[in-house]
Design an enzyme around this catalytic site. Structure first.
Site, PDB file in Angstrom:
ATOM      1  N   LYS A  33      42.257  45.128  53.373  1.00  0.00           N
ATOM      2  CA  LYS A  33      41.774  45.858  52.193  1.00  0.00           C
ATOM      3  C   LYS A  33      40.526  46.680  52.554  1.00  0.00           C
ATOM      4  CE  LYS A  33      44.731  44.787  48.889  1.00  0.00           C
ATOM      5  NZ  LYS A  33      45.571  45.823  48.253  1.00  0.00           N
TER       6      LYS A  33
ATOM      7  N   TYR B 144      43.904  39.452  54.975  1.00  0.00           N
ATOM      8  CA  TYR B 144      44.020  40.237  53.726  1.00  0.00           C
ATOM      9  C   TYR B 144      42.734  41.037  53.476  1.00  0.00           C
ATOM     10  CZ  TYR B 144      44.133  41.216  48.701  1.00  0.00           C
ATOM     11  OH  TYR B 144      44.079  41.846  47.475  1.00  0.00           O
TER      12      TYR B 144
ATOM     13  N   SER C 178      40.397  45.984  47.280  1.00  0.00           N
ATOM     14  CA  SER C 178      39.960  44.715  46.689  1.00  0.00           C
ATOM     15  C   SER C 178      38.479  44.536  46.978  1.00  0.00           C
ATOM     16  CB  SER C 178      40.729  43.544  47.301  1.00  0.00           C
ATOM     17  OG  SER C 178      40.140  42.315  46.917  1.00  0.00           O
TER      18      SER C 178
ATOM     19  N   ASP D 239      60.815  48.947  48.425  1.00  0.00           N
ATOM     20  CA  ASP D 239      60.186  47.903  49.234  1.00  0.00           C
ATOM     21  C   ASP D 239      59.140  48.591  50.103  1.00  0.00           C
ATOM     22  OD1 ASP D 239      59.384  45.996  51.025  1.00  0.00           O
ATOM     23  OD2 ASP D 239      61.404  45.432  51.677  1.00  0.00           O
TER      24      ASP D 239
HETATM   25  N1  LIG Z   1      45.005  40.060  41.032  1.00  0.00           N
HETATM   26  C1  LIG Z   1      43.934  40.051  41.758  1.00  0.00           C
HETATM   27  O1  LIG Z   1      43.122  39.110  41.678  1.00  0.00           O
HETATM   28  C2  LIG Z   1      43.641  41.192  42.699  1.00  0.00           C
HETATM   29  C3  LIG Z   1      42.303  41.404  43.083  1.00  0.00           C
HETATM   30  C4  LIG Z   1      42.030  42.464  43.945  1.00  0.00           C
HETATM   31  C5  LIG Z   1      43.050  43.294  44.375  1.00  0.00           C
HETATM   32  N2  LIG Z   1      44.331  43.054  43.990  1.00  0.00           N
HETATM   33  C6  LIG Z   1      45.378  43.982  44.459  1.00  0.00           C
HETATM   34  O2  LIG Z   1      45.998  44.555  43.328  1.00  0.00           O
HETATM   35  C7  LIG Z   1      47.305  45.008  43.675  1.00  0.00           C
HETATM   36  C8  LIG Z   1      48.278  44.600  42.592  1.00  0.00           C
HETATM   37  O3  LIG Z   1      48.294  43.205  42.500  1.00  0.00           O
HETATM   38  P1  LIG Z   1      48.542  42.432  41.123  1.00  0.00           P
HETATM   39  O4  LIG Z   1      47.357  41.577  40.922  1.00  0.00           O
HETATM   40  O5  LIG Z   1      48.965  43.342  40.040  1.00  0.00           O
HETATM   41  O6  LIG Z   1      49.735  41.481  41.604  1.00  0.00           O
HETATM   42  P2  LIG Z   1      51.167  41.183  40.980  1.00  0.00           P
HETATM   43  O7  LIG Z   1      51.724  40.089  41.851  1.00  0.00           O
HETATM   44  O8  LIG Z   1      51.077  40.968  39.520  1.00  0.00           O
HETATM   45  O9  LIG Z   1      51.970  42.516  41.224  1.00  0.00           O
HETATM   46  C9  LIG Z   1      52.439  42.920  42.490  1.00  0.00           C
HETATM   47  C10 LIG Z   1      53.751  43.668  42.293  1.00  0.00           C
HETATM   48  O10 LIG Z   1      54.162  44.125  43.589  1.00  0.00           O
HETATM   49  C11 LIG Z   1      55.555  43.894  43.705  1.00  0.00           C
HETATM   50  N3  LIG Z   1      55.900  43.776  45.126  1.00  0.00           N
HETATM   51  C12 LIG Z   1      55.815  42.677  45.916  1.00  0.00           C
HETATM   52  N4  LIG Z   1      56.258  42.962  47.142  1.00  0.00           N
HETATM   53  C13 LIG Z   1      56.618  44.273  47.126  1.00  0.00           C
HETATM   54  C14 LIG Z   1      57.167  45.143  48.085  1.00  0.00           C
HETATM   55  N5  LIG Z   1      57.435  44.738  49.346  1.00  0.00           N
HETATM   56  N6  LIG Z   1      57.423  46.422  47.718  1.00  0.00           N
HETATM   57  C15 LIG Z   1      57.187  46.851  46.458  1.00  0.00           C
HETATM   58  N7  LIG Z   1      56.671  46.068  45.500  1.00  0.00           N
HETATM   59  C16 LIG Z   1      56.395  44.792  45.830  1.00  0.00           C
HETATM   60  C17 LIG Z   1      55.817  42.616  42.934  1.00  0.00           C
HETATM   61  O11 LIG Z   1      57.195  42.521  42.567  1.00  0.00           O
HETATM   62  C18 LIG Z   1      54.881  42.781  41.750  1.00  0.00           C
HETATM   63  O12 LIG Z   1      55.535  43.433  40.682  1.00  0.00           O
HETATM   64  C19 LIG Z   1      47.573  44.432  45.067  1.00  0.00           C
HETATM   65  O13 LIG Z   1      47.397  45.447  46.024  1.00  0.00           O
HETATM   66  C20 LIG Z   1      46.514  43.366  45.234  1.00  0.00           C
HETATM   67  O14 LIG Z   1      46.184  43.168  46.584  1.00  0.00           O
HETATM   68  C21 LIG Z   1      44.656  42.030  43.158  1.00  0.00           C
END
Ligand SMILES: NC(=O)c1ccc[n+]([C@@H]2O[C@H](COP(=O)([O-])OP(=O)(O)OC[C@H]3O[C@@H](n4cnc5c(N)ncnc54)[C@H](O)[C@@H]3O)[C@@H](O)[C@H]2O)c1
Length: 252
Positions: A158, A154, A141, A61
């Site tokens: 970032k 957020y 991001s 976590d």
């Molecule tokens: N998807 C997008 O559009 C996007 C765009 C820019 C940046 N991001 C960034 O990319 C990263 C990954 O996001 P994603 O799109 O793969 O999302 P996702 O929701 O598919 O994956 C996030 C993962 O983090 C895990 N998680 C949640 N809370 C947690 C905690 N407290 N401790 C450990 N793990 C935890 C979840 O179980 C999940 O497996 C993030 O940092 C997000 O901010 C995402």
């Protein structure tokens, strides 16, 4: 030996069960790495680890300092060291408009999107210093530079991750490289969480990509490939760099 070879190297990916995280685990594993799939959701992390040649799943976590510390130690205990830390776990603002965002929401967003990266990097440091390729790759991001409404905290956190990347890079060079990727929107669990729905309506998708010159959202492989590149010898002169994996969103 290929510059993208990670044989005998250990990589820990936080949020490793999610969209970007799971693909990052796969891409490192395909290049020979031992992978630690670290996620709050152990079952999903185990499913990712089961796909890979040399991997373990752990519950971590990233909002809990003790859990981060224990997770990094267990990676070292399992594989004998740590060479690459990917600070990927993060979460969107769920509170909607800014006036609905409480101080509790702000504290949680800070813990999951910024403090997680800072703490994991700190606990990984002594192990990364012992590695010939000590590397940190953060997932920021493009919204740090090109924000959308409804996510002021957020986006600013970032932006903090981008600044942290540059600041830590200058402090740790030349021993440890610190870089980041800043992805544009991708259809992962993250977007579904942000929208509160499992399927994204077509008109929402169209509006999501309208500001992306390449005409599509990011794919999980786009992001994973850039992370692997940054951690590899091919990027051995890059530190403090932020790769916008954004189809041109930041220049549109
Ligand atoms: N998807 C997008 O559009 C996007 C765009 C820019 C940046 N991001 C960034 O990319 C990263 C990954 O996001 P994603 O799109 O793969 O999302 P996702 O929701 O598919 O994956 C996030 C993962 O983090 C895990 N998680 C949640 N809370 C947690 C905690 N407290 N401790 C450990 N793990 C935890 C979840 O179980 C999940 O497996 C993030 O940092 C997000 O901010 C995402």
């Amino acid at each position: 030996m290929s510059d993208l070879n990670f044989e005998n190297k250990t990589v820990l990916v936080t949020g490793g069960a999610g969209g970007f995280g799971s693909q990052t685990c796969r891409e490192f594993a395909a290049r020979g790495a031992n992978v630690v799939v670290a996620d709050l959701n152990f079952e999903k992390a185990q499913a990712v680890a089961d796909e890979l040649a040399s991997a373990v799943a752990i519950t971590m976590d990233v909002t809990d300092e003790e859990s981060i510390k224990a997770g990094i130690q267990s990676a070292v205990d399992t594989f004998g060291g740590l060479d690459v830390l990917v600070n990927n776990a993060g979460a969107p603002n769920l509170a909607g408009p800014y006036e609905n965002t409480t101080s509790k929401d702000m504290d949680w967003l800070y813990q999951i999107n910024y403090r997680s990266t800072a703490l994991a990097s700190q606990y990984a440091l002594e192990h990364l210093r012992k590695s010939p390729i000590g590397n940190i790759v953060n997932v920021a991001s493009v919204s740090a530079k090109r924000p959308r409404p409804g996510s002021a905290i957020y986006c600013s956190l970032k932006a903090g991750v981008e600044a942290f990347t540059r600041a830590l890079a200058v402090e740790l060079a030349p021993d440890i490289r610190v870089n980041a990727v800043s992805p544009v929107i991708a259809e992962t669990g993250f977007v579904k969480n942000a929208m509160g729905t499992d399927t994204i309506p077509d008109e929402t998708k169209a509006s999501m990509v309208s500001g992306i010159p390449m005409g599509r959202p990011a794919d999980i492989t786009d992001v994973a490939n850039s992370i692997v590149f940054l951690a590899s010898d091919m990027a051995s002169f890059l530190t403090g760099s932020i790769i916008d994996v954004d189809g041109g969103r930041s220049i549109s």
